[in-house]
Enzyme design. Structure first.
Site, PDB file in Angstrom:
ATOM      1  N   PRO A 289      -6.069  -8.656  -3.009  1.00 37.79           N
ATOM      2  CA  PRO A 289      -5.282  -9.942  -2.523  1.00 37.79           C
ATOM      3  C   PRO A 289      -4.413 -10.567  -3.465  1.00 37.79           C
ATOM      4  O   PRO A 289      -3.916 -11.676  -3.068  1.00 37.79           O
ATOM      5  CB  PRO A 289      -6.672 -10.802  -2.383  1.00 37.79           C
ATOM      6  CG  PRO A 289      -7.513 -10.510  -3.642  1.00 37.79           C
ATOM      7  CD  PRO A 289      -7.429  -8.950  -3.733  1.00 37.79           C
ATOM      8  N   GLY A 290      -3.912  -9.698  -4.143  1.00 30.08           N
ATOM      9  CA  GLY A 290      -2.608 -10.361  -5.039  1.00 30.08           C
ATOM     10  C   GLY A 290      -3.135 -10.896  -6.405  1.00 30.08           C
ATOM     11  O   GLY A 290      -2.037 -11.606  -7.082  1.00 30.08           O
ATOM     12  N   GLY A 291      -4.346 -10.883  -6.896  1.00 28.19           N
ATOM     13  CA  GLY A 291      -4.532 -11.288  -8.320  1.00 28.19           C
ATOM     14  C   GLY A 291      -3.657 -10.812  -9.427  1.00 28.19           C
ATOM     15  O   GLY A 291      -3.304 -11.333 -10.218  1.00 28.19           O
ATOM     16  N   LYS A 292      -3.986  -9.432  -9.295  1.00 28.55           N
ATOM     17  CA  LYS A 292      -3.170  -8.523 -10.142  1.00 28.55           C
ATOM     18  C   LYS A 292      -1.661  -8.689 -10.251  1.00 28.55           C
ATOM     19  O   LYS A 292      -0.840  -8.847 -11.295  1.00 28.55           O
ATOM     20  CB  LYS A 292      -3.539  -7.164 -10.363  1.00 28.55           C
ATOM     21  CG  LYS A 292      -5.179  -7.030 -10.669  1.00 28.55           C
ATOM     22  CD  LYS A 292      -5.431  -5.387 -10.641  1.00 28.55           C
ATOM     23  CE  LYS A 292      -7.074  -5.316 -10.614  1.00 28.55           C
ATOM     24  NZ  LYS A 292      -7.712  -5.945  -9.467  1.00 28.55           N
TER      25      LYS A 292
ATOM     26  N   ASP B 129      -0.172  -2.091   0.134  1.00 30.99           N
ATOM     27  CA  ASP B 129      -1.394  -2.149   0.610  1.00 30.99           C
ATOM     28  C   ASP B 129      -1.408  -1.219   1.783  1.00 30.99           C
ATOM     29  O   ASP B 129      -0.580  -1.396   2.785  1.00 30.99           O
ATOM     30  CB  ASP B 129      -2.048  -3.473   0.593  1.00 30.99           C
ATOM     31  CG  ASP B 129      -3.829  -3.346   0.475  1.00 30.99           C
ATOM     32  OD1 ASP B 129      -4.204  -3.266  -0.579  1.00 30.99           O
ATOM     33  OD2 ASP B 129      -4.272  -3.216   1.529  1.00 30.99           O
TER      34      ASP B 129
ATOM     35  N   ASP C  95       0.426   4.289   3.215  1.00 29.64           N
ATOM     36  CA  ASP C  95      -0.595   5.088   2.636  1.00 29.64           C
ATOM     37  C   ASP C  95      -0.047   5.392   1.103  1.00 29.64           C
ATOM     38  O   ASP C  95       1.098   5.605   1.077  1.00 29.64           O
ATOM     39  CB  ASP C  95      -0.972   6.140   3.216  1.00 29.64           C
ATOM     40  CG  ASP C  95      -2.122   7.019   2.840  1.00 29.64           C
ATOM     41  OD1 ASP C  95      -2.384   6.700   1.737  1.00 29.64           O
ATOM     42  OD2 ASP C  95      -2.665   7.909   3.393  1.00 29.64           O
TER      43      ASP C  95
ATOM     44  N   ASP D   9      -5.320   0.288  -8.904  1.00 28.56           N
ATOM     45  CA  ASP D   9      -6.724  -0.133  -8.865  1.00 28.56           C
ATOM     46  C   ASP D   9      -7.155   0.409  -7.662  1.00 28.56           C
ATOM     47  O   ASP D   9      -7.194  -0.352  -6.594  1.00 28.56           O
ATOM     48  CB  ASP D   9      -6.648  -1.799  -8.725  1.00 28.56           C
ATOM     49  CG  ASP D   9      -8.280  -2.248  -8.964  1.00 28.56           C
ATOM     50  OD1 ASP D   9      -9.015  -1.669  -9.494  1.00 28.56           O
ATOM     51  OD2 ASP D   9      -8.372  -3.682  -8.527  1.00 28.56           O
TER      52      ASP D   9
ATOM     53  N   CYS E 249     -13.598  -0.430 -10.115  1.00 30.72           N
ATOM     54  CA  CYS E 249     -14.836  -1.391 -10.285  1.00 30.72           C
ATOM     55  C   CYS E 249     -16.033  -0.690 -10.268  1.00 30.72           C
ATOM     56  O   CYS E 249     -17.069  -1.109  -9.407  1.00 30.72           O
ATOM     57  CB  CYS E 249     -14.814  -2.579  -9.384  1.00 30.72           C
ATOM     58  SG  CYS E 249     -14.586  -2.291  -7.679  1.00 30.72           S
TER      59      CYS E 249
END
Length: 661
Positions: free
Chosen positions: A296-299, A317, A344, A361, A418
């Site tokens: 969602p744009g944190g990195k 994305d 993709d 990620d 993760c």
């Protein structure tokens, strides 16, 4: 002197009686002790008796030397009661000095023996349940799990009749029932951790991680933000020494995602473990960076923060709905150097390439984020982990291909997940090392455990130790894996799997057929040779099976020639058949009615020419007349085709005029 000797003898008798009584008491106490302790005590008692004998000999020497003694001393020593008291006091002092050491050593041994006895008693008391037993209460399962952990941790001392595998199977069942996991996941955790460490990992997943925020240095400083939030009733502290931006929040009277500072873009809610991939990437000002899975744009916002809104960031994305959240977050935080793309990741080398740094990620099973998403316990299977690992391998190869190895400042790819499974982490990186010109570089992270170089029967590159693993029970963060790769050269031409991200399915199949064609052809040739030999042996009589016979030698030569022809001409025949079929299709499509008529007339000519025999002048005249008639027929056919085309054009023009009207 006679009285003195009598007192000494009486003291000896009393001391002997005491020593006998002491020995009897000690023997009664030591009935349950080990033999080693008894030997030590006996040796120490012998030493005490030796000291007493020396004291008695000294007294006898003094008597023989006629020592001069004062009257007061004679009076004191003449009293046998006082002498007995002195001798008894000396004996007791010696016994106390020696006995103190004996008791201290015996106490330590008693403690060790008590621990061993308790463990043995627990081992004897604990029994594995039968398969037919019904489901038990969670409290009973929890106690049994703890007992099994105790048995497995001290297995060498507590090994019983049942094998270790039986205890591990029961442990998997009980942990799956108590904590709510699939048994296959518990088995996978046991391959990664020891039983005790697995217990800590499962307990850590039951507790939530602390809330962490990252200050946006494009709009505010961490000290100013901390002062503003403490004024609103938020208790916080700095995250760690390795972060100059993170803040850890313990309590707050206000919802953290709705404060004026949050709406103004002063900070971003982000887990502590997701700081690691951006710190490993370490982007610089003016570079071109690709975030292959940005939502969602944190990195991406952290990358823009480190680049100070310079250069270019391509935020990609696969999910359109998630791109909306990245757009809103980056707009709130004041990021202005990003381009949002919806593709993709496996197609990305076609779209854009030549990036200085790439962050992947990758989508994963989420085995490191179970505290935030407990649904992973029952929804993720081992097959799901393998399917995601295939996708991760393809994405990582495409990320490496879209990076520029000639970049002066970059040429770096960071891969992170993760998850804690080896199939999604070390195995994927090893696949990239085998298929691309890439090497592992030190990530520069001061925290985390090194990556695995051995896992069961798998062996990875020694440089895998530079990667980093984060665990919830060790670092109090979400489970995470980070590795930093450096691209050293272009794509290798010999590798068949090089351009899979840039090619269609037909091209991929063709490459695979070329790569595997040699092996397939060899296998087919061997099968053909075996079949031919078997058929010939069945047809031949028994007498002609001698290898020295000339007929047999000639057949061998023929077979060798056939095999050589098959080797050289198998591929050519395939290609020629494919070309001929394609040409035939093109011809049938392009042929018109006139062409078919012309071909028929030509065939008649060839047949007439082939069937010629010595003919008379009448037959010659007939053939000439036939030629003329065939020429006239060809001209008539051409004229008819022209008239047909003219009629069609006229009809088309008429229809157009009618439509216009």
């Amino acid at each position: 002197m006679a009285k003195l000797s009598q007192g000494i003898n009486s003291g000896k008798k009393r001391s002997k009686k005491r020593s006998k009584t002491d020995n009897q008491d000690s023997k009664s106490k030591l009935d349950g002790k080990s033999r080693k302790r008894v030997r030590k005590e006996v040796e120490k008692e012998n030493e005490n008796n030796g000291r007493k004998k020396q004291a008695e000999e000294d007294v006898e020497d003094a008597e023989a030397g006629d020592l001069e003694m004062s009257d007061s001393e004679e009076q004191e020593k003449s009293n046998p009661r006082k002498i007995d008291e002195l001798m008894s006091d000396d004996d007791e002092s010696i016994d106390e000095e020696v006995g103190f050491k004996v008791t201290a050593e015996s106490d330590e041994e008693d403690v060790e023996e008590d621990v061993d006895d308790r463990a043995k008693d627990a081992m004897e008391a604990f029994q594995l349940p039968d398969d037919d037993e019904e489901a038990e209460d969670p409290a009973q399962i929890a106690t049994r799990v703890k007992e099994i952990f105790g048995v497995l941790n001290n297995w060498r001392e507590n090994s019983g009749d049942k094998p270790r595998s039986a205890f591990i199977e029961q442990l998997c069942k009980d942990c799956a029932a108590y904590y709510g996991y699939l048994p296959s996941l518990i088995e996978m955790f046991l391959t990664l951790f020891s039983p005790g460490e697995m217990f800590e990992f499962l307990e850590a997943n039951e507790t939530s991680r602390p809330v962490v925020i990252r200050t946006n240095t494009l709009k505010a400083h961490r000290r100013e933000l901390a002062e503003a939030l403490t004024g609103r009733g938020v208790s916080l502290e700095p995250l760690a020494e390795w972060s100059k931006v993170g803040l850890k929040i313990f309590e707050s009277n206000v919802p953290i995602g709705a404060t004026p500072e949050y709406l103004a873009g002063y900070y971003m809610l982000q887990s502590a473990s997701s700081f690691a991939p951006v710190l490993a990437l370490s982007p610089k000002q003016g570079e071109r960076v690709l975030d292959m899975a940005s939502a969602p744009g944190g990195k991406t916002s952290y990358i823009a923060q480190l680049m100070k809104n310079t250069g270019l960031i391509v935020a990609n994305d696969y999910n359109k709905k998630r791109i909306q959240s990245t757009v809103s977050n980056l707009a709130r935080l004041g990021v202005s150097n990003t381009i949002h793309v919806n593709h993709d990741g496996r197609e990305f080398p076609k779209v854009v390439g030549g990036f200085d740094r790439v962050l992947l990620d990758a989508p994963c099973s989420g085995l490191g984020v179970i505290a935030r998403d407990p649904s992973v316990k029952l929804q993720r299977t081992v097959d799901d982990i393998r399917t995601t690992a295939r996708l991760q391998k393809e994405l990582l190869l495409c990320a490496i291909d879209s990076c520029d190895h000639k970049s002066k400042t970059g040429g770096i790819v960071v891969y992170s997940t993760c998850s804690i499974s080896v199939e999604e982490n070390e195995m994927v990186v090893q696949y990239a090392l085998d298929n691309r010109n890439v090497k592992i570089v030190d990530s520069g992270l001061p925290f985390g455990k090194p990556g695995l170089t051995k896992y069961m029967s798998h062996r990875f590159h020694p440089s895998m130790k530079h990667s980093r693993r984060l665990y919830p029970h060790v670092h109090n963060m979400d489970g995470f894996f980070v590795v930093k790769l450096k691209k050293t050269g272009p794509i290798r031409k010999d590798d068949v799997r090089v351009k899979f991200g840039k090619m269609s399915k037909k091209q991929k199949k063709a490459l695979q057929e070329k790569a595997d064609g040699d092996d397939m052809n060899e296998a087919k040739e061997e099968e053909q040779d075996e079949k031919a030999q078997e058929a010939e042996e069945e047809d031949e009589p028994k007498q002609e099976k001698d290898p020295k016979s000339p007929r047999r030698k000639g057949e061998k030569k023929k077979l060798e020639k056939k095999v050589a022809k098959v080797k050289t001409g198998a591929i050519k025949e395939k290609n020629s058949s494919e070309k001929n079929s394609a040409k035939a299709k093109d011809k049938t499509k392009s042929k018109t009615d006139t062409d078919l008529d012309l071909e028929e007339s030509r065939r008649e000519k060839t047949e007439s020419e082939r069937g010629r025999v010595k003919a008379s002048p009448k037959s010659m005249s007939k053939t000439k007349s036939k030629k003329k008639s065939s020429k006239n027929s060809e001209t008539e056919i051409k004229q008819k085709s022209k008239t047909k085309s003219k009629d069609k054009n006229k009809s088309k023009t008429k229809s157009k005029k009618v439509k216009k009207k």
